[in-house]
Design a protein around this motif. Sequence first.
Motif, PDB file in Angstrom:
ATOM      1  N   SER A   5       0.813  -1.211   0.000  1.00 21.71           N
ATOM      2  CA  SER A   5       0.000   0.000   0.000  1.00 21.71           C
ATOM      3  C   SER A   5       0.853   1.272   0.000  1.00 21.71           C
ATOM      4  O   SER A   5       0.553   2.222  -0.720  1.00 21.71           O
ATOM      5  CB  SER A   5      -0.928  -0.012   1.215  1.00 21.71           C
ATOM      6  OG  SER A   5      -1.616   1.205   1.321  1.00 21.71           O
ATOM      7  N   LEU A   6       1.922   1.291   0.789  1.00 22.47           N
ATOM      8  CA  LEU A   6       2.787   2.480   0.830  1.00 22.47           C
ATOM      9  C   LEU A   6       3.479   2.698  -0.512  1.00 22.47           C
ATOM     10  O   LEU A   6       3.584   3.834  -0.976  1.00 22.47           O
ATOM     11  CB  LEU A   6       3.826   2.375   1.953  1.00 22.47           C
ATOM     12  CG  LEU A   6       3.318   2.656   3.367  1.00 22.47           C
ATOM     13  CD1 LEU A   6       4.427   2.434   4.389  1.00 22.47           C
ATOM     14  CD2 LEU A   6       2.770   4.071   3.482  1.00 22.47           C
ATOM     15  N   TRP A   8       2.333   1.808  -3.425  1.00 23.28           N
ATOM     16  CA  TRP A   8       1.323   2.334  -4.344  1.00 23.28           C
ATOM     17  C   TRP A   8       1.101   3.815  -4.114  1.00 23.28           C
ATOM     18  O   TRP A   8       0.943   4.587  -5.059  1.00 23.28           O
ATOM     19  CB  TRP A   8       0.000   1.571  -4.220  1.00 23.28           C
ATOM     20  CG  TRP A   8      -0.013   0.269  -4.974  1.00 23.28           C
ATOM     21  CD1 TRP A   8      -0.152  -0.976  -4.449  1.00 23.28           C
ATOM     22  CD2 TRP A   8       0.120   0.075  -6.391  1.00 23.28           C
ATOM     23  NE1 TRP A   8      -0.110  -1.929  -5.440  1.00 23.28           N
ATOM     24  CE2 TRP A   8       0.053  -1.310  -6.643  1.00 23.28           C
ATOM     25  CE3 TRP A   8       0.284   0.938  -7.468  1.00 23.28           C
ATOM     26  CZ2 TRP A   8       0.138  -1.847  -7.925  1.00 23.28           C
ATOM     27  CZ3 TRP A   8       0.372   0.400  -8.738  1.00 23.28           C
ATOM     28  CH2 TRP A   8       0.303  -0.979  -8.961  1.00 23.28           C
ATOM     29  N   GLN A   9       1.095   4.241  -2.858  1.00 21.79           N
ATOM     30  CA  GLN A   9       0.909   5.660  -2.556  1.00 21.79           C
ATOM     31  C   GLN A   9       2.085   6.489  -3.081  1.00 21.79           C
ATOM     32  O   GLN A   9       1.899   7.588  -3.607  1.00 21.79           O
ATOM     33  CB  GLN A   9       0.739   5.859  -1.056  1.00 21.79           C
ATOM     34  CG  GLN A   9      -0.577   5.317  -0.518  1.00 21.79           C
ATOM     35  CD  GLN A   9      -0.681   5.463   0.983  1.00 21.79           C
ATOM     36  OE1 GLN A   9      -0.669   6.580   1.479  1.00 21.79           O
ATOM     37  NE2 GLN A   9      -0.751   4.343   1.683  1.00 21.79           N
ATOM     38  N   LYS A  12       1.719   6.748  -6.812  1.00 25.10           N
ATOM     39  CA  LYS A  12       0.673   7.716  -7.152  1.00 25.10           C
ATOM     40  C   LYS A  12       1.222   9.141  -7.072  1.00 25.10           C
ATOM     41  O   LYS A  12       0.993   9.953  -7.961  1.00 25.10           O
ATOM     42  CB  LYS A  12      -0.525   7.550  -6.222  1.00 25.10           C
ATOM     43  CG  LYS A  12      -1.672   8.469  -6.564  1.00 25.10           C
ATOM     44  CD  LYS A  12      -2.892   8.175  -5.696  1.00 25.10           C
ATOM     45  CE  LYS A  12      -4.048   9.010  -6.179  1.00 25.10           C
ATOM     46  NZ  LYS A  12      -4.445  10.054  -5.324  1.00 25.10           N
ATOM     47  N   CYS A  13       1.975   9.432  -6.023  1.00 19.76           N
ATOM     48  CA  CYS A  13       2.573  10.767  -5.884  1.00 19.76           C
ATOM     49  C   CYS A  13       3.514  11.060  -7.049  1.00 19.76           C
ATOM     50  O   CYS A  13       3.476  12.147  -7.636  1.00 19.76           O
ATOM     51  CB  CYS A  13       3.327  10.883  -4.562  1.00 19.76           C
ATOM     52  SG  CYS A  13       2.275  10.956  -3.098  1.00 19.76           S
ATOM     53  N   ILE A  25       6.462  13.694  -0.398  1.00 17.21           N
ATOM     54  CA  ILE A  25       5.807  12.381  -0.491  1.00 17.21           C
ATOM     55  C   ILE A  25       5.616  11.802   0.906  1.00 17.21           C
ATOM     56  O   ILE A  25       4.534  11.338   1.261  1.00 17.21           O
ATOM     57  CB  ILE A  25       6.616  11.413  -1.385  1.00 17.21           C
ATOM     58  CG1 ILE A  25       6.630  11.906  -2.831  1.00 17.21           C
ATOM     59  CG2 ILE A  25       6.032   9.995  -1.303  1.00 17.21           C
ATOM     60  CD1 ILE A  25       7.592  11.161  -3.739  1.00 17.21           C
ATOM     61  N   ARG A  28       2.827  13.437   2.753  1.00 14.31           N
ATOM     62  CA  ARG A  28       1.511  13.039   2.257  1.00 14.31           C
ATOM     63  C   ARG A  28       1.086  11.647   2.715  1.00 14.31           C
ATOM     64  O   ARG A  28      -0.086  11.406   2.960  1.00 14.31           O
ATOM     65  CB  ARG A  28       1.473  13.082   0.729  1.00 14.31           C
ATOM     66  CG  ARG A  28       1.435  14.471   0.163  1.00 14.31           C
ATOM     67  CD  ARG A  28       1.236  14.407  -1.326  1.00 14.31           C
ATOM     68  NE  ARG A  28       1.211  15.735  -1.903  1.00 14.31           N
ATOM     69  CZ  ARG A  28       0.751  15.998  -3.101  1.00 14.31           C
ATOM     70  NH1 ARG A  28       0.287  15.026  -3.859  1.00 14.31           N
ATOM     71  NH2 ARG A  28       0.752  17.231  -3.555  1.00 14.31           N
ATOM     72  N   ILE A  29       2.054  10.732   2.768  1.00 10.14           N
ATOM     73  CA  ILE A  29       1.681   9.343   3.081  1.00 10.14           C
ATOM     74  C   ILE A  29       2.006   8.943   4.517  1.00 10.14           C
ATOM     75  O   ILE A  29       1.682   7.837   4.932  1.00 10.14           O
ATOM     76  CB  ILE A  29       2.302   8.349   2.085  1.00 10.14           C
ATOM     77  CG1 ILE A  29       3.820   8.275   2.209  1.00 10.14           C
ATOM     78  CG2 ILE A  29       1.891   8.695   0.661  1.00 10.14           C
ATOM     79  CD1 ILE A  29       4.434   7.159   1.378  1.00 10.14           C
ATOM     80  N   LYS A 144      -2.545   1.571 -11.517  1.00 11.76           N
ATOM     81  CA  LYS A 144      -3.213   1.622 -10.220  1.00 11.76           C
ATOM     82  C   LYS A 144      -3.297   0.208  -9.663  1.00 11.76           C
ATOM     83  O   LYS A 144      -3.348  -0.761 -10.431  1.00 11.76           O
ATOM     84  CB  LYS A 144      -4.614   2.192 -10.365  1.00 11.76           C
ATOM     85  CG  LYS A 144      -4.635   3.616 -10.881  1.00 11.76           C
ATOM     86  CD  LYS A 144      -6.053   4.079 -11.070  1.00 11.76           C
ATOM     87  CE  LYS A 144      -6.064   5.486 -11.626  1.00 11.76           C
ATOM     88  NZ  LYS A 144      -7.432   5.950 -11.836  1.00 11.76           N
TER      89      LYS A 144
END
Length: 147
Positions: A5-6, A8-9, A12-13, A25, A28-29, A144
Amino acid sequence: MKIDSLNWQILKCLQENARMTNVEIGRRIGVSSPAVAERIKKMEDAEIIQSYKTLISPFAAGYQLKAIITLRAFMGMLKPFLEKVKTYDEVINCYRITGNENIVMEVVLKNQSHLEKFIDQLIVYGETKTQIVLSHVVNHNAVKPLK
């Protein structure tokens, strides 16, 4: 390498802005900047992150037409075309595909005359079909996580 999950975040950034700092980054996460840097390095080493690019607007750069062109290669012309297509500045994406056609290309051109001249170069290799792009409806260049 597993993309959690991290990761992927982080991806995305970076897809939003490849110049985003590790500090931003992380903010944000919710992880530290060194943790972000380490994860990015691991994803680069695993070739999940392959490059960082600058996106250019074809229209702002003077290319008034965008088209999708498919090519059904003549017998014995597919391999020569696969080498030649790499030299065409007009081609921004090219895929070898299944079905009746062998190739689908996304191209940008200055005007109708430019399109005609470009198609004249292609018909040596096979039969073409051209569709003019009217508008850009969805842009999912970003990968994604699947649900």
